[in-house]
Design an enzyme around this catalytic site. Structure first.
Site, PDB file in Angstrom:
ATOM      1  CE  LYS A  13      -2.033  -1.122   4.081  1.00 17.84           C
ATOM      2  NZ  LYS A  13      -1.155  -2.256   4.352  1.00 17.84           N
ATOM      3  NE  ARG A  88      -4.477  -1.223   9.595  1.00 19.80           N
ATOM      4  CZ  ARG A  88      -3.414  -0.717   9.177  1.00 19.80           C
ATOM      5  NH1 ARG A  88      -3.410   0.448   8.594  1.00 19.80           N
ATOM      6  NH2 ARG A  88      -2.470  -1.298   8.778  1.00 19.80           N
ATOM      7  NE  ARG A 127       6.976  -2.296   6.484  1.00 24.04           N
ATOM      8  CZ  ARG A 127       5.810  -2.338   6.439  1.00 24.04           C
ATOM      9  NH1 ARG A 127       5.108  -1.866   5.224  1.00 24.04           N
ATOM     10  NH2 ARG A 127       5.029  -2.869   7.422  1.00 24.04           N
ATOM     11  NE  ARG A 161       5.884  -0.090  10.341  1.00 21.94           N
ATOM     12  CZ  ARG A 161       4.805  -0.360   9.752  1.00 21.94           C
ATOM     13  NH1 ARG A 161       4.502   0.274   8.278  1.00 21.94           N
ATOM     14  NH2 ARG A 161       3.502  -0.807  10.153  1.00 21.94           N
ATOM     15  NE  ARG A 172       1.996  -4.659  11.569  1.00 17.63           N
ATOM     16  CZ  ARG A 172       3.003  -4.547  10.975  1.00 17.63           C
ATOM     17  NH1 ARG A 172       4.234  -4.936  11.164  1.00 17.63           N
ATOM     18  NH2 ARG A 172       2.936  -3.720   9.747  1.00 17.63           N
TER      19      ARG A 172
HETATM   20  P1  ADP Z   1       1.351  -1.589   7.479  1.00 16.87           P
HETATM   21  O1  ADP Z   1       1.715  -0.640   6.368  1.00 16.87           O
HETATM   22  O2  ADP Z   1       1.944  -2.738   7.818  1.00 16.87           O
HETATM   23  O3  ADP Z   1      -0.022  -1.800   6.970  1.00 16.87           O
HETATM   24  P2  ADP Z   1       0.662   0.759   9.007  1.00 16.87           P
HETATM   25  O4  ADP Z   1       1.678   1.690   8.789  1.00 16.87           O
HETATM   26  O5  ADP Z   1      -0.529   1.309   8.057  1.00 16.87           O
HETATM   27  O6  ADP Z   1       0.932  -0.432   8.585  1.00 16.87           O
HETATM   28  O7  ADP Z   1      -0.004   0.943  10.466  1.00 16.87           O
HETATM   29  C1  ADP Z   1       0.958   0.600  11.390  1.00 16.87           C
HETATM   30  C2  ADP Z   1      -0.116   0.495  12.778  1.00 16.87           C
HETATM   31  O8  ADP Z   1      -0.804   1.752  12.930  1.00 16.87           O
HETATM   32  C3  ADP Z   1      -0.947  -0.659  12.716  1.00 16.87           C
HETATM   33  O9  ADP Z   1      -0.758  -1.844  13.171  1.00 16.87           O
HETATM   34  C4  ADP Z   1      -2.031  -0.075  13.804  1.00 16.87           C
HETATM   35  O10 ADP Z   1      -1.738  -0.142  15.187  1.00 16.87           O
HETATM   36  C5  ADP Z   1      -2.070   1.520  13.585  1.00 16.87           C
HETATM   37  N1  ADP Z   1      -2.983   1.987  12.606  1.00 16.87           N
HETATM   38  C6  ADP Z   1      -2.913   2.516  11.288  1.00 16.87           C
HETATM   39  N2  ADP Z   1      -4.087   2.781  10.447  1.00 16.87           N
HETATM   40  C7  ADP Z   1      -4.997   2.356  11.492  1.00 16.87           C
HETATM   41  C8  ADP Z   1      -6.273   2.574  11.236  1.00 16.87           C
HETATM   42  N3  ADP Z   1      -6.928   3.073  10.257  1.00 16.87           N
HETATM   43  N4  ADP Z   1      -6.962   2.010  12.476  1.00 16.87           N
HETATM   44  C9  ADP Z   1      -6.638   1.734  13.605  1.00 16.87           C
HETATM   45  N5  ADP Z   1      -5.080   1.685  13.800  1.00 16.87           N
HETATM   46  C10 ADP Z   1      -4.447   2.071  12.771  1.00 16.87           C
HETATM   47  P1  ADP Z   2       2.402  -1.939   3.283  1.00 15.49           P
HETATM   48  O1  ADP Z   2       2.435  -0.334   3.257  1.00 15.49           O
HETATM   49  O2  ADP Z   2       1.078  -2.478   2.511  1.00 15.49           O
HETATM   50  O3  ADP Z   2       2.450  -2.279   4.772  1.00 15.49           O
HETATM   51  P2  ADP Z   2       5.008  -1.559   1.867  1.00 15.49           P
HETATM   52  O4  ADP Z   2       4.707  -0.877   0.750  1.00 15.49           O
HETATM   53  O5  ADP Z   2       5.689  -0.980   2.954  1.00 15.49           O
HETATM   54  O6  ADP Z   2       3.529  -2.337   2.288  1.00 15.49           O
HETATM   55  O7  ADP Z   2       5.598  -2.762   1.114  1.00 15.49           O
HETATM   56  C1  ADP Z   2       6.142  -3.821   2.406  1.00 15.49           C
HETATM   57  C2  ADP Z   2       7.757  -4.267   2.000  1.00 15.49           C
HETATM   58  O8  ADP Z   2       7.646  -4.926   0.670  1.00 15.49           O
HETATM   59  C3  ADP Z   2       8.584  -2.777   1.483  1.00 15.49           C
HETATM   60  O9  ADP Z   2       9.781  -3.190   2.021  1.00 15.49           O
HETATM   61  C4  ADP Z   2       8.469  -2.757   0.008  1.00 15.49           C
HETATM   62  O10 ADP Z   2       9.780  -2.419  -0.623  1.00 15.49           O
HETATM   63  C5  ADP Z   2       8.364  -4.145  -0.597  1.00 15.49           C
HETATM   64  N1  ADP Z   2       7.291  -4.245  -1.552  1.00 15.49           N
HETATM   65  C6  ADP Z   2       6.240  -3.338  -2.045  1.00 15.49           C
HETATM   66  N2  ADP Z   2       5.822  -4.005  -3.146  1.00 15.49           N
HETATM   67  C7  ADP Z   2       6.307  -5.219  -3.545  1.00 15.49           C
HETATM   68  C8  ADP Z   2       6.252  -5.945  -4.749  1.00 15.49           C
HETATM   69  N3  ADP Z   2       5.342  -6.008  -5.637  1.00 15.49           N
HETATM   70  N4  ADP Z   2       7.337  -7.009  -4.854  1.00 15.49           N
HETATM   71  C9  ADP Z   2       8.130  -7.000  -3.787  1.00 15.49           C
HETATM   72  N5  ADP Z   2       8.411  -6.434  -2.929  1.00 15.49           N
HETATM   73  C10 ADP Z   2       7.457  -5.217  -2.675  1.00 15.49           C
END
Ligand code: ADP
Ligand code: ADP
Ligand code: ZN
Length: 221
Positions: A13, A88, A127, A161, A172
Site C-alpha cells: 500500500k 481498517r 522492510r 519499524r 497484525r
Molecule cells: P502497514 O503498512 O504494515 O499496513 P501501517 O503503517 O498502516 O501498517 O499501520 C501501523 C499500525 O498503526 C497498525 O498496526 C495499527 O496499530 C495502527 N493503525 C494505522 N492505521 C490504522 C487505522 N486506520 N485504524 C487503527 N489502527 C491503525
Molecule cells: P504496506 O504499506 O502495505 O504495509 P509496503 O509498501 O511498505 O507495504 O511494502 C512492504 C515491503 O515490501 C517493502 O519493503 C517494499 O519495498 C516491499 N514491496 C512492496 N511491493 C512489492 C512488490 N510488488 N514486490 C516485492 N516487494 C514489494
C-alpha cells in the site's frame, strides 16, 4: 481522485500510494505514518497509540476517525487523496462515507492488493526505510542503487519499524483478517471494489492499478 488502497500489512500500500501520489498529483495519506509521527512527538494520541501499535493491534476508531476528518480538509487534498491504511474497520468505513458525503465528494475506487500470507511475512521482515526522507526499501526486493545510500535524498541512515518483527506480524495479520477484511464486502456491495494481484513486481502492480483508474475515467496529472 479519491482512492483507497486496501490490503494486509506488507501488501504494498505504501509503495504504491507514493507512486500514485506523484503520478496523479493528489495527497497520499498514511494513517500509520500519522500515528508514528504522533508517537515520535509524544502527543497524547501518540502516548495512547504506542503500546497498541507495538502489540500489532488497531488503535481506536475514535482517534482514527478524528485524525482523518481533520486531515482530508487540508488544502493539499483539494485535488483528492489516496488513503493508505484507512479505513481498517467497518465503523471507520462508515465514518468515511459520512465525511465524504459532507464534503460532496465521491469515492472513485477501493483497490485491494491481494498477497499470500507467506509472502507478507517475508516482505515485512525485510522492510526498512530512509530515516531522513522515509523512502521505503527491502533487503531483497528493493535495495538502494548505491549500498547504504538513499536513492531519493542521499541519506545514509535507515530505520526499521519496531512492529515489523516476526512476533508482531502474526498479530497484525490476525487484526487484518478479523477487523479489516470485513470492509471488502462493504465496498463490494457498493460496486467500488477492484482487486489487483499484489504479488506481481512493483511496476506491474502500478500498471494494474493505473489500468483500473483509466477504466474509471480517472486521468493522470
Ligand atoms: P502497514 O503498512 O504494515 O499496513 P501501517 O503503517 O498502516 O501498517 O499501520 C501501523 C499500525 O498503526 C497498525 O498496526 C495499527 O496499530 C495502527 N493503525 C494505522 N492505521 C490504522 C487505522 N486506520 N485504524 C487503527 N489502527 C491503525
Ligand atoms: P504496506 O504499506 O502495505 O504495509 P509496503 O509498501 O511498505 O507495504 O511494502 C512492504 C515491503 O515490501 C517493502 O519493503 C517494499 O519495498 C516491499 N514491496 C512492496 N511491493 C512489492 C512488490 N510488488 N514486490 C516485492 N516487494 C514489494
Ligand atoms: Zn532518503
Amino acid at each position: 481522485m479519491e482512492l483507497i488502497l486496501l490490503g494486509p500489512p506488507g501488501a504494498g500500500k505504501g509503495t504504491q500510494s507514493k507512486l500514485l501520489e506523484t503520478r496523479y498529483g493528489v495527497a497520499q495519506i498514511s494513517t500509520g505514518d500519522m500515528l508514528r509521527a504522533e508517537v515520535k512527538a509524544g502527543t497524547p494520541i501518540g502516548l495512547e497509540a504506542k503500546s497498541i501499535m507495538d502489540a500489532g493491534k488497531l488503535v481506536s476508531d475514535d482517534i482514527l476517525i478524528r485524525m482523518i476528518g481533520e486531515r482530508i480538509k487540508r488544502p493539499d487534498c483539494a485535488k483528492g487523496f489516496i488513503l493508505d491504511g484507512f479505513p481498517r474497520t467497518v465503523p471507520q468505513a462508515e465514518a468515511l462515507d459520512k465525511l465524504l458525503h459532507e464534503q460532496a465528494v465521491d469515492l472513485d475506487a477501493v483497490i485491494e492488493l491481494k498477497v499470500d500470507e507467506a509472502i507478507l511475512v517475508e516482505r515485512i521482515s525485510g522492510r526498512y526505510s530512509c530515516a531522513k526522507c522515509g523512502e521505503g526499501y527491502h533487503d531483497k526486493f528493493k535495495q538502494p542503487k548505491t549500498p547504504g545510500v538513499c536513492d531519493a535524498c542521499g541519506g545514509t541512515e535507515f530505520i526499521r519499524r519496531p512492529d515489523d518483527k516476526a512476533e508482531t506480524v502474526h498479530a497484525r495479520l490476525e487484526a487484518y483478517n478479523a477487523q479489516t477484511a470485513p470492509i471488502l464486502p462493504y465496498y463490494r456491495a457498493r460496486g467500488r471494489l477492484f482487486t489487483v494481484d499484489g504479488m506481481a513486481e512493483m511496476d506491474e502492480v502500478e500498471a494494474q492499478i493505473e489500468a483500473v483508474l483509466r477504466g474509471l475515467g480517472v486521468a493522470a496529472a
